[in-house]
Design an enzyme around this catalytic site. Structure first.
Site, PDB file in Angstrom:
ATOM      1  N   SER A 407       0.959  91.163  42.246  1.00 41.20           N
ATOM      2  CA  SER A 407       0.705  90.491  40.972  1.00 41.20           C
ATOM      3  C   SER A 407      -0.218  91.342  40.094  1.00 41.20           C
ATOM      4  O   SER A 407       0.122  92.469  39.771  1.00 41.20           O
ATOM      5  CB  SER A 407       0.137  89.092  41.234  1.00 41.20           C
ATOM      6  OG  SER A 407       0.218  88.306  40.073  1.00 41.20           O
ATOM      7  N   ASP A 524       6.435  85.970  41.576  1.00 38.84           N
ATOM      8  CA  ASP A 524       5.108  86.535  41.843  1.00 38.84           C
ATOM      9  C   ASP A 524       4.941  86.967  43.305  1.00 38.84           C
ATOM     10  O   ASP A 524       5.204  86.199  44.232  1.00 38.84           O
ATOM     11  CB  ASP A 524       4.060  85.478  41.502  1.00 38.84           C
ATOM     12  CG  ASP A 524       2.651  86.046  41.412  1.00 38.84           C
ATOM     13  OD1 ASP A 524       2.293  86.891  42.248  1.00 38.84           O
ATOM     14  OD2 ASP A 524       1.917  85.650  40.488  1.00 38.84           O
TER      15      ASP A 524
END
Length: 669
Positions: A407, A524
Site C-alpha cells: 500500500s 490493497d
C-alpha cells in the site's frame, strides 16, 4: 613430499607420517596409529551427500582429506564449514553421545573414517592420550565458536561470462566490493591457458596435506583492491576436472571467499566442474540471442540441483527496450537474478555510476550473506514516516539492498527503489502541503458502484517521477504487494510496470475501485500482507528492518485516552464533520478504513517477530488521509529511526566487520 591422493577414495595408500601432522592424531603413538589406520578406510562423498545427521549414533569420526563440509544445527544455524585437516564427530565421540549436527558435503569430499570403537579402545588402554585428545578437541571447538560469534562466512563462487569480450572487468570490481563489505580473506582465482602459470596437473601432483598446509603461497599475489589473486593454467587434459574439488577445498581452508573467474574459452569440462563444486555461480549475460542459446546449452548439462545454483545476471545495455524484457525472460527459461545498469565502458573510461555501484555492492553482500532488506507497511498518510526512516538510513551510510512495500509502503518504496533519495521524496510529499492538497489525489468514482474513489490520480502522480519504469529498470530490487480479489491471496509483483503494480497495492477495498492488471483484479496489499517481512524472508535476505505504521490494540487504547483528554473541537467544526466530511472520524470512509486496520494489527505484529529491527512509527493523532501534513509523519519516522540508530548500525556491522588485510602465507615445507 608425502601425499595423500585427493581425487578418489579407492586405491589410496594412507601415509602414517602424514597423519602424524594432524593435531588430533599427533597425540597417538606411531605404532598405535598404524594399527588404527589399518582398520580405517578412506571414503568418497559427492557434493550434496549427507555424511551423518543429528541424532544418529556416533560410530566414527571423519578426518577431512579434501573437500568441504558444512555442519548445521537443529535450528538450521551453520555451525561451521570444515576442510582438509578438520575432524568431524570428535566432540560426540569424547562425550559418548549422538551426533549434534547434520554434516553435508559442499565440495566433492574424501575423508578418512576412524572407527569410534577402535579409538575408544585406544583411550581405555592409554588414558593420557584420551586426556590430551579431549583438550585438543575443546580448543578447536572454542575457535569454531568464536568464528560463529563473528558470523564468518566461507563461500566459493564461480563467475562466468559467456561473452569473450566483456565490457568491464567485473570480477576484479566484485572482489574489491566484497573486500569492502565483508570480513575475511578474499582470493580471486583466474583460470587461464597461459603456460607460465601453475597448472592443474602440477596441483594434482602436489595434492593437499592432511593438515591443510598451503602449497600455493608463492603464486598468490596481493592486489590494490584488498584481495589476493592466483592464476592457474587449464590445458584441457581429461584428468584435470578431478583436481578441481581438492583445489577448491584446499583454497577454502585459507580464504573465506574464493571467486573463480571462468573465461569463455576455458575447456567446458573445467568450467562445468567449477560450477558443480561451487556454492553458487553468477552467469553474466548480454541481451543477445547467441548468449541466451549458450546459456540454455549450459543448463542442459547440469542436473536440477546444480542448475538451481546458477544465478543469471543480465546487462541492460543502452537503448534496450524494457518492453521487450518479457520476451528475453521467456527465452532464458528462468528468472533473471539481477539486472545490472550503467555498465561502465572501458574503451571510453566512463566513470562508475551510483546505480552500477549499488548493483555490485548488492552482489557482494549476497555472497557475504549480509544483505539488508526493509519492509514498509501500509498505513495511508501515516506511511510518510517511511520517508523519514529513509533519510536517517542514508545520512548514516546504511544501504538497503531490497525493498518490499504494501500500500503506502509500496508507493514510497517505488520512489526509493527508482533512485529518489529521502529528501527528494520529502519534496514530493510536501507538494500536497496546502489546504486543498488532498483534492489533488481524489478522483471520485461515478457512480460509486465498486468504490467511492479511483486511484488513477495517485498512479499518474507517481509516473511524474518514475515514468513508465519497469521493475527491471529500478536501482534497487522492489517487491510490491497487492491482494488478488477473487482468491483473496497475496500477490507479489516483481515484473512489469511499477506504477501499475503500486496502483493495485493502494486500492483500499470499499473506498477505492479495484485495479485490473492482465485480466486479474487486485485490491490493497495491506489486506493480505500489511507488513511484508515474509517476502524478504522468502527471498533469503539475511538482515531485515521492518517499519510498522500500524499500532497494536494496546497502543490504540492509549491513543484513544489521549484523544479524549485533549482539547475539544468547536461545535461548528463538529457539525460540519458529522454531516459533510465522509473522511471525518466516525463517518463511513473512516469506519471502513479502521475496520480494515483492525484486521491488519495482528498480522503486522506477527510479521515483526521475523525482523531483526522493528521501527514502530505510530502517530496517535494520525489519519490515513492526512496527506496535507507530511512533515508530521516524516519527522516521526526520523525520530524513531534516530532513537534506534545504534540497533541499525549494529545490524549492518554484524555482517561487515573490518576486512582483514592480505598477508602472505607460509609455504609448506
Amino acid at each position: 613430499m608425502d601425499q595423500i591422493p585427493a581425487a578418489t577414495g579407492q586405491g589410496m595408500k594412507i601415509n602414517t607420517r602424514l597423519l602424524k601432522t594432524h593435531p588430533l592424531l599427533a597425540l597417538i603413538p606411531t605404532f598405535t596409529l598404524r594399527r588404527l589406520v589399518a582398520q580405517s578406510e578412506l571414503e568418497e562423498f559427492p557434493k550434496g551427500t549427507t555424511i551423518y545427521r543429528t541424532g544418529q549414533p556416533c560410530e566414527a569420526i571423519y578426518l577431512v582429506v579434501s573437500g568441504r563440509c558444512e555442519s548445521r544445527l537443529d535450528d538450521g544455524e551453520v555451525e561451521g564449514v570444515f576442510g582438509p585437516g578438520d575432524a568431524l564427530g570428535s566432540r560426540e565421540l569424547l562425550n559418548h553421545e549422538a551426533y549434534r549436527s547434520t554434516v553435508t558435503v559442499l565440495t566433492h569430499c574424501v575423508v578418512l573414517r576412524l572407527s569410534a570403537g577402535e579409538l575408544q579402545r585406544i583411550f581405555a588402554a592409554k588414558p593420557s592420550v584420551a586426556g590430551r585428545f579431549s583438550q585438543t578437541v575443546s580448543s578447536r571447538f572454542k575457535v569454531v565458536g568464536e568464528r560463529r560469534r563473528e558470523r564468518r562466512v566461507r563461500r566459493i563462487v564461480s563467475l562466468l561470462a559467456l561473452n569473450s569480450q566483456p565490457p568491464h572487468r567485473l570480477e576484479e570490481a566484485l572482489a574489491s566490493a566484497l573486500h569492502t563489505v565483508a570480513a575475511g580473506r578474499i582470493l580471486l582465482v583466474n583460470f587461464v591457458r597461459s603456460p607460465e602459470r601453475i597448472d592443474l596437473a602440477t596441483w594434482q601432483r602436489r595434492a593437499a596435506f592432511i593438515n591443510g598446509s598451503f602449497c600455493f603461497s608463492k603464486e598468490v599475489h596481493e592486489t590494490h583492491g584488498g584481495y589476493a589473486e592466483l592464476h592457474i593454467c587449464a590445458r584441457g587434459d581429461p584428468s584435470e576436472p578431478e583436481a578441481i574439488a581438492p583445489l577448491l577445498s584446499h583454497l577454502g581452508v585459507h580464504f573465506d571467499y574464493v571467486l573463480l573467474r571462468l573465461a569463455p574459452d576455458l575447456p567446458p569440462s573445467i568450467a562445468l566442474e567449477c560450477i558443480i563444486q561451487s556454492d553458487l555461480t553468477y552467469l553474466f549475460l548480454h541481451q543477445s540471442t547467441g548468449e541466451l542459446y549458450d546459456f540454455q546449452l549450459l543448463t542442459r548439462q547440469l542436473n536440477e540441483t546444480h542448475r538451481s545454483l546458477i544465478f543469471p545476471v543480465l546487462y541492460l545495455q543502452p537503448g534496450f527496450s524494457s518492453a521487450d524484457l518479457n520476451a528475453v525472460l521467456k527465452h532464458i527459461g528462468r528468472p533473471v537474478h539481477e539486472f545490472v545498469h550503467d555498465f561502465p565502458d572501458v574503451a571510453t573510461s566512463a566513470p562508475v555510476t551510483q546505480s552500477f555501484h549499488l548493483h555490485l555492492t548488492r552482489l557482494a553482500r549476497e555472497i557475504a550473506r549480509c544483505r539488508i532488506g526493509i519492509a514498509l507497511s501500509s498505513g495511508g498518510a501515516k506511511g510518510l514516516a517511511h520517508v523519514g526512516v529513509a533519510q536517517v538510513l542514508e545520512e548514516n551510510g546504511i544501504d538497503v539492498d531490497v525493498i518490499a512495500g504494501s500500500s503506502m509502503g509500496a508507493y514510497v518504496g517505488a520512489l526509493w527503489a527508482f533512485g529518489a533519495d529521502g529528501y527528494r521524496m520529502e519534496r514530493i510529499a510536501r507538494e500536497l502541503e496546502t489546504s486543498w492538497g488532498l483534492l489533488q489525489l481524489i478522483e471520485p468514482a461515478l457512480p460509486p458502484r465498486e468504490g467511492f474513489l479511483r486511484s488513477g490520480r495517485v498512479a499518474r502522480r507517481l509516473r511524474r517521477t518514475i515514468g513508465n519504469a519497469r521493475f527491471s529498470e529500478l536501482a534497487r530490487p522492489l517487491r510490491v504487494i497487492a491482494t488478488h480479489l477473487d482468491a483473496m491471496d497475496r500477490e507479489v509483483f516483481s515484473s512489469g510496470e511499477v506504477a501499475q503494480a503500486v496502483e493495485a497495492s493502494i486500492a483500499i477495498p470499499g473506498i477505492c475501485v479495484p485495479v485490473t492488471i492482465d485480466g486479474e483484479t487486485y485490491i490493497d496489499g495491506g489486506i493480505a500482507d500489511p507488513l511484508p517481512v515474509d517476502v524478504l524472508v522468502e527471498m533469503g535476505v539475511e538482515r531485515i528492518i521492518a517499519v510498522n505504521c500500524i499500532p497494536t490494540p494496546e497502543r490504540l487504547r492509549d491513543c484513544e485516552a489521549e484523544r479524549h483528554g485533549g482539547a475539544s473541537r468547536s461545535r461548528v467544526a463538529a457539525v460540519l464533520n458529522r454531516h459533510f466530511n465522509y473522511f471525518a472520524r466516525g463517518n463511513v470512509l473512516d469506519t471502513m478504513f479502521r475496520s480494515i486496520h483492525g484486521v491488519q494489527m495482528r498480522v503486522a505484529e506477527a510479521a515483526c517477530r521475523d525482523a531483526d529491527v522493528v521501527l514502530w512509527t505510530v502517530a496517535c493523532d494520525g489519519r490515513w488521509h492526512d496527506f496535507t501534513n507530511p512533515g508530521k509523519y516524516i519527522n516521526l519516522g526520523r525520530k524513531v529511526a534516530e532513537a534506534q540508530l545504534s540497533e541499525l548500525k549494529a545490524l549492518v556491522k554484524g555482517g561487515t566487520n573490518d576486512p582483514k588485510p592480505f598477508q602472505p602465507l607460509a609455504v609448506a615445507a
